[in-house]
Motif scaffolding. Structure first.
Motif, PDB file in Angstrom:
ATOM      1  N   SER A 106       0.846  -1.189   0.000  1.00 38.49           N
ATOM      2  CA  SER A 106       0.000   0.000   0.000  1.00 38.49           C
ATOM      3  C   SER A 106       0.881   1.238   0.000  1.00 38.49           C
ATOM      4  O   SER A 106       2.095   1.162   0.193  1.00 38.49           O
ATOM      5  N   ALA A 107       0.262   2.394  -0.229  1.00 35.44           N
ATOM      6  CA  ALA A 107       1.012   3.646  -0.263  1.00 35.44           C
ATOM      7  C   ALA A 107       1.563   3.974   1.116  1.00 35.44           C
ATOM      8  O   ALA A 107       0.970   3.637   2.152  1.00 35.44           O
ATOM      9  N   GLY A 108       2.719   4.638   1.147  1.00 43.35           N
ATOM     10  CA  GLY A 108       3.272   5.103   2.400  1.00 43.35           C
ATOM     11  C   GLY A 108       2.558   6.345   2.874  1.00 43.35           C
ATOM     12  O   GLY A 108       1.606   6.826   2.238  1.00 43.35           O
ATOM     13  N   SER A 109       3.010   6.903   3.978  1.00 48.10           N
ATOM     14  CA  SER A 109       2.371   8.102   4.524  1.00 48.10           C
ATOM     15  C   SER A 109       2.472   9.283   3.571  1.00 48.10           C
ATOM     16  O   SER A 109       1.661  10.211   3.623  1.00 48.10           O
ATOM     17  N   SER A 110       3.487   9.255   2.684  1.00 55.17           N
ATOM     18  CA  SER A 110       3.648  10.326   1.698  1.00 55.17           C
ATOM     19  C   SER A 110       3.263   9.874   0.292  1.00 55.17           C
ATOM     20  O   SER A 110       3.572  10.534  -0.695  1.00 55.17           O
ATOM     21  N   GLY A 111       2.587   8.720   0.188  1.00 55.90           N
ATOM     22  CA  GLY A 111       2.074   8.267  -1.097  1.00 55.90           C
ATOM     23  C   GLY A 111       3.037   7.357  -1.833  1.00 55.90           C
ATOM     24  O   GLY A 111       3.953   6.763  -1.270  1.00 55.90           O
ATOM     25  N   TYR A 112       2.793   7.257  -3.147  1.00 54.80           N
ATOM     26  CA  TYR A 112       3.650   6.453  -4.026  1.00 54.80           C
ATOM     27  C   TYR A 112       4.682   7.347  -4.704  1.00 54.80           C
ATOM     28  O   TYR A 112       4.422   8.527  -4.980  1.00 54.80           O
ATOM     29  N   MET A 113       5.848   6.764  -5.011  1.00 56.61           N
ATOM     30  CA  MET A 113       6.876   7.447  -5.789  1.00 56.61           C
ATOM     31  C   MET A 113       7.200   6.553  -6.984  1.00 56.61           C
ATOM     32  O   MET A 113       7.495   5.367  -6.808  1.00 56.61           O
ATOM     33  N   ILE A 114       7.141   7.095  -8.191  1.00 53.15           N
ATOM     34  CA  ILE A 114       7.310   6.324  -9.413  1.00 53.15           C
ATOM     35  C   ILE A 114       8.579   6.768 -10.128  1.00 53.15           C
ATOM     36  O   ILE A 114       8.855   7.978 -10.238  1.00 53.15           O
ATOM     37  N   CYS A 115       9.342   5.802 -10.613  1.00 45.34           N
ATOM     38  CA  CYS A 115      10.563   6.115 -11.346  1.00 45.34           C
ATOM     39  C   CYS A 115      10.771   5.067 -12.432  1.00 45.34           C
ATOM     40  O   CYS A 115      10.038   4.075 -12.516  1.00 45.34           O
ATOM     41  N   SER A 116      11.781   5.272 -13.261  1.00 47.53           N
ATOM     42  CA  SER A 116      12.119   4.287 -14.295  1.00 47.53           C
ATOM     43  C   SER A 116      12.823   3.096 -13.653  1.00 47.53           C
ATOM     44  O   SER A 116      13.273   3.162 -12.497  1.00 47.53           O
ATOM     45  N   GLU A 117      12.938   2.006 -14.414  1.00 52.54           N
ATOM     46  CA  GLU A 117      13.625   0.824 -13.887  1.00 52.54           C
ATOM     47  C   GLU A 117      15.096   1.118 -13.623  1.00 52.54           C
ATOM     48  O   GLU A 117      15.674   0.611 -12.651  1.00 52.54           O
ATOM     49  N   GLN A 118      15.718   1.956 -14.477  1.00 47.51           N
ATOM     50  CA  GLN A 118      17.124   2.327 -14.276  1.00 47.51           C
ATOM     51  C   GLN A 118      17.287   3.133 -12.985  1.00 47.51           C
ATOM     52  O   GLN A 118      18.238   2.921 -12.215  1.00 47.51           O
ATOM     53  N   THR A 119      16.343   4.058 -12.755  1.00 46.01           N
ATOM     54  CA  THR A 119      16.403   4.873 -11.533  1.00 46.01           C
ATOM     55  C   THR A 119      16.193   4.006 -10.300  1.00 46.01           C
ATOM     56  O   THR A 119      16.875   4.169  -9.277  1.00 46.01           O
ATOM     57  N   PHE A 120      15.241   3.072 -10.387  1.00 46.26           N
ATOM     58  CA  PHE A 120      14.962   2.177  -9.265  1.00 46.26           C
ATOM     59  C   PHE A 120      16.218   1.383  -8.885  1.00 46.26           C
ATOM     60  O   PHE A 120      16.579   1.281  -7.707  1.00 46.26           O
ATOM     61  N   ALA A 121      16.897   0.847  -9.918  1.00 43.66           N
ATOM     62  CA  ALA A 121      18.123   0.067  -9.667  1.00 43.66           C
ATOM     63  C   ALA A 121      19.209   0.936  -9.051  1.00 43.66           C
ATOM     64  O   ALA A 121      19.957   0.499  -8.158  1.00 43.66           O
ATOM     65  N   ALA A 122      19.299   2.209  -9.514  1.00 41.95           N
ATOM     66  CA  ALA A 122      20.323   3.109  -8.993  1.00 41.95           C
ATOM     67  C   ALA A 122      20.040   3.510  -7.546  1.00 41.95           C
ATOM     68  O   ALA A 122      20.963   3.738  -6.758  1.00 41.95           O
ATOM     69  N   LEU A 123      18.763   3.568  -7.190  1.00 43.20           N
ATOM     70  CA  LEU A 123      18.396   4.014  -5.847  1.00 43.20           C
ATOM     71  C   LEU A 123      18.464   2.884  -4.825  1.00 43.20           C
ATOM     72  O   LEU A 123      19.043   3.036  -3.742  1.00 43.20           O
ATOM     73  N   VAL A 124      17.836   1.748  -5.133  1.00 47.24           N
ATOM     74  CA  VAL A 124      17.737   0.676  -4.131  1.00 47.24           C
ATOM     75  C   VAL A 124      18.212  -0.679  -4.653  1.00 47.24           C
ATOM     76  O   VAL A 124      18.170  -1.668  -3.913  1.00 47.24           O
ATOM     77  N   GLY A 125      18.638  -0.728  -5.909  1.00 50.13           N
ATOM     78  CA  GLY A 125      19.106  -1.996  -6.467  1.00 50.13           C
ATOM     79  C   GLY A 125      18.065  -2.663  -7.344  1.00 50.13           C
ATOM     80  O   GLY A 125      16.871  -2.362  -7.274  1.00 50.13           O
ATOM     81  N   ASP A 126      18.527  -3.591  -8.192  1.00 49.66           N
ATOM     82  CA  ASP A 126      17.641  -4.341  -9.085  1.00 49.66           C
ATOM     83  C   ASP A 126      17.067  -5.516  -8.299  1.00 49.66           C
ATOM     84  O   ASP A 126      17.709  -6.559  -8.135  1.00 49.66           O
TER      85      ASP A 126
END
Length: 777
Positions: free
Chosen positions: A576-596
């Motif tokens: 579910s959404a966090g207290s500040s909602g959802y955050m959407i990014c590209s797959e490349q950004t996701f991998a760069a932020l928290v890993g693949d």
């Protein structure tokens, strides 16, 4: 003839053509009211049947109460039916989870959303219903015995007595469904059953349900959390106190008021023009000795006679239009719109049309009657067709004389110009108001989104292999496959303080679909840059494009910038959404932020060839502990609900548009007819047919321009207010001028006015000048 009122039928026989215009206006007004009320009634019936089918026909449910309280509620005089429903306990058949439910037969058939397709209802604790899909997957039939692992780990055998109809909730959760008797459920219930056990109550017709709820709470000491409404059903019954339903009630009431005003203005405009046409006749009545009161009675009686003719025709026409709308839905898809009633009379629509028709005619005739009573006998002798003398002449400095006179004629009668302007303006206001309802319906149904999946594959919070996307995409019947990586509960910091978000990755398809949900900013930066993200609107969280957010990840703090704000996001039901909602990014950004991390969810959209065989093929190629959520039934149910509402609302818009056109035609014809003698005099002193056309066109354009300006000035703020009330406050979507709808209705108004004057102009042009001057209205 015993009374002067006996002149009314004689007068109508002589002036049948003019009388038809008034009758037609009454017919159109009654048609408008009847059709809209009847279509609304049919839509409510269809939606009510749909929600009964999907939720059950109960009004409230009580939780955490004892048997004694249940018996006391059952004994209440205002309760029609009540009973226990048991849910929440799960077991397994083989490797597949099974969800248990329990109820007696009456409660099952009426107060729950479940339905039995065939067989008989279980009567013994070791008997059960099993849903259709599970029977097919297990190769079982009615009469067979199935071994079930119950919550305590032991194995129980149940004899299948009937087939439970597949429900969208079961297929979506990818579990089997089994219904037991009350005793059968209690024997296997675990601690989870407490949350799923409810006592459902259906009240009798005519009961004030909100008052009954308050009385039950006070009498049995129940808290608000122990009493839950069946919000959708109560909302359609007009008995819900839910905030969203209250908003809809206010909007619906305002729309009804607009419809009634439109009908009143239409008839009032026609009656007012009739009085202008018959000024000389009313003067002759005064010459013959009729008093002002008698003339007033004459006009009112004339209006009531016309309503006796027009109201029944309007009622029949309105009901036929409603039936046609219902038939249209059935012809589109008899299965999808199975809840639409066919060839049923709407009592509320007929009563509203009849009462409003006669009431509006009576009220609309009072002012013209008062005006007619003021006509002096001198008017009849002089042959004048004007009730008042104009104190100012037409201004011919800016335009040619014929154009100036057209503007002057339009503006010389204050009441006439007011009614004509209102006719245009209210049509535009109604059109713009109903347009918001279509947007509201679409915004509130995720199943209508282009990203809506037919099947979703998950493994809880365990990632799925990305190679599955390629394998599934090659399956016959599959159109699109797309996955999402997700991380819930990610801590973030910003200028607004601390919070959590659920981080989601989108691919190119999902980003493209997200453009329809964009409230502010741009999608492109989030697709192209690893430090740009999108966020969703969250009530109480005031994100702005350009804000910077620090993500506290396991590999350190990462800073991102908001590129855009979406109204909603597509995410798995697991996170579910966090207290500040959802955050959407590209797959490349996701991998760069928290890993693949791999896909948490893989969504599949079917082509026209996709079906149950495609679902079976997908099941065979994914891990056995995966969940295949089949959303086709729930999507179809949502789409049916939307299309039902949309067809009726668009039907309202079409009726309003047609009524607008007919009203303008009648009003312009009547306006021209009331000045026929003046036009004849103008032709006798040298005015040509072309000049006559310009003068009448200028008069029509004045009415249309004033109506469109007033309609836009009042309609656009009204549209914005309703949009803010229903949509913006809930999804954060910014209001935009409905250019398409606005241009359409304004074009209809202007085009109708332009076409409406052609026929009367041709008639006047063909008449001999002497006959035009002598013509008696």
């Amino acid at each position: 003839m015993k009374s002067y009122l006996g002149l009314v039928p004689q007068y109508e026989k002589v002036h049948r053509k003019n009388n038809r215009i008034s009758v037609l206006c009454i017919v159109l007004s009654v048609l408008l009211v009847t059709a809209i009320f009847s279509m609304a009634d049919m839509a409510l019936r269809a939606q009510k049947n749909y929600f009964i089918k999907t939720n059950g026909e109960y009004h409230i449910s009580l939780t955490d109460i004892d048997e004694q309280t249940a018996e006391l509620v059952k004994a209440r005089i205002d309760v029609a039916l009540c009973g226990w429903t048991y849910q929440g306990t799960t077991g397994s058949i083989g490797s597949k989870a099974v969800s248990f439910a329990g109820a007696n037969e009456d409660t099952f058939s009426t107060l729950t959303e479940m339905d039995m397709e065939s067989g008989s209802y279980p009567t013994q604790p070791d008997e059960a219903l099993l849903n259709q899909s599970s029977l097919e997957q297990l190769g079982l039939a009615v009469g067979d015995t199935v071994t079930v692992t119950v919550p305590d780990g032991s194995s129980w055998e149940y004899r299948i007595t009937g087939v439970l109809a597949d429900m969208g909730s079961l297929l979506k959760a990818d579990v089997y469904g089994m219904v037991l008797t009350e005793d059968g459920f209690r024997q296997i219930a675990d601690e989870n059953a407490k949350d799923g056990t409810t006592f459902r109550v259906q009240f009798k017709d005519g009961v004030n349900i909100q008052a009954a709820i308050k009385e039950i709470k006070a009498q049995y000491g129940l808290s608000d959390s122990q009493v839950s409404e069946n919000t959708a059903l109560l909302g359609l019954m007009g008995q819900s106190e839910n905030s969203t339903m209250q908003s809809l009630y206010i909007v619906a009431g305002f729309l009804v008021l607009l419809v009634l005003i439109a009908g009143a203005v239409m008839i009032a405009a026609s009656f007012n023009t009739n009085v202008l046409e018959r000024v000389q006749f009313y003067g002759l009545l005064r010459c013959l000795g009729a008093s002002k009161v008698q003339v007033k009675h004459f006009v009112i009686f004339q209006g009531l006679r016309q309503s006796i003719k027009g109201v029944p025709i309007g009622l029949v026409a309105g009901q036929i239009i409603t039936w046609c709308a219902c038939l249209l839905l059935k012809s589109i898809s008899g299965e999808r719109f199975s809840e639409i009633p066919l060839f049923q009379f709407s009592v509320s629509g007929l009563i509203a049309g009849a009462v409003i028709g006669f009431l509006i005619v009576l009220l609309a005739s009072l002012s013209p009657a008062k005006k007619a009573s003021k006509v002096s006998p001198v008017t009849a002798i002089s042959g004048s067709t004007q009730l008042t003398q104009n104190k100012r002449a037409a201004n011919t400095k800016l335009f040619h004389i014929e154009t100036s006179m057209g503007f002057f004629h339009a503006l010389s009668g204050k009441k006439n110009v007011f009614l004509m302007t209102c006719s245009f303006a209210i049509s535009i206001m109604m059109f713009l108001s109903f347009q918001v309802m279509v947007v509201f319906l679409k915004q509130g149904m995720p199943a209508l989104s282009p990203s809506a999946a037919d099947v979703s594959i998950t493994m809880g919070n365990t990632p799925l292999d990305k190679s599955l996307v390629e394998q599934i995409s090659e399956t016959e019947g599959v159109d699109k496959v797309f996955g999402r990586m997700e991380m819930a509960g990610l801590s973030v910091s910003s200028d607004m303080g601390e919070g959590t978000v659920t981080l989601i990755s989108y691919d190119d398809n999902q980003f493209r679909w997200a453009k329809e949900e964009l409230n502010e900013g741009s999608i492109a930066p989030a697709m192209e840059n690893t430090d740009r993200v999108l966020v969703t609107y969250q009530d109480g969280v005031n994100w702005n494009v350009g804000d910077t957010i620090v993500l506290h990840t396991s590999s350190g703090d990462k800073q991102v910038t908001i590129a855009g704000i979406l109204s909603t996001a597509t995410a798995s039901t697991v996170n579910s959404a966090g207290s500040s909602g959802y955050m959407i990014c590209s797959e490349q950004t996701f991998a760069a932020l928290v890993g693949d991390l791999g896909y948490i969810t893989i969504d599949v959209q079917f082509s026209s060839a996709g079906g149950d065989d495609t679902v079976s093929t997908i099941r065979n190629m994914i891990p056995s502990d995966s969940t295949v959520s089949d959303k086709r039934i729930t999507n179809s149910e949502s789409q049916s609900s939307y299309y039902t509402g949309a067809v009726f609302i668009y039907g309202f818009l079409i009726i309003i548009a047609l009524i607008t056109v007919f009203n303008i035609f009648n009003s312009m014809n009547a306006s021209v007819a009331s000045r026929t003698k003046q036009y004849g005099i103008m032709r006798s002193i040298g005015m040509g047919a072309n000049q006559l056309y310009k003068m009448i066109a200028a008069e029509a354009f004045t009415y249309a321009a004033l109506g469109c300006v007033v309609g836009c000035v009042l309609g656009l703020p009204l549209n914005k207010l309703m949009f803010q009330f229903l949509i913006a406050d809930k999804w954060g979507t910014s209001w935009q001028i409905p250019v398409g709808s606005l241009l359409l209705i304004v074009f209809l108004c202007l085009a109708s006015a332009a076409i409406a004057i052609r026929r009367p102009i041709r008639q006047i042009s063909r008449m001999a000048i002497v006959n035009t001057i002598k013509l008696q209205q």
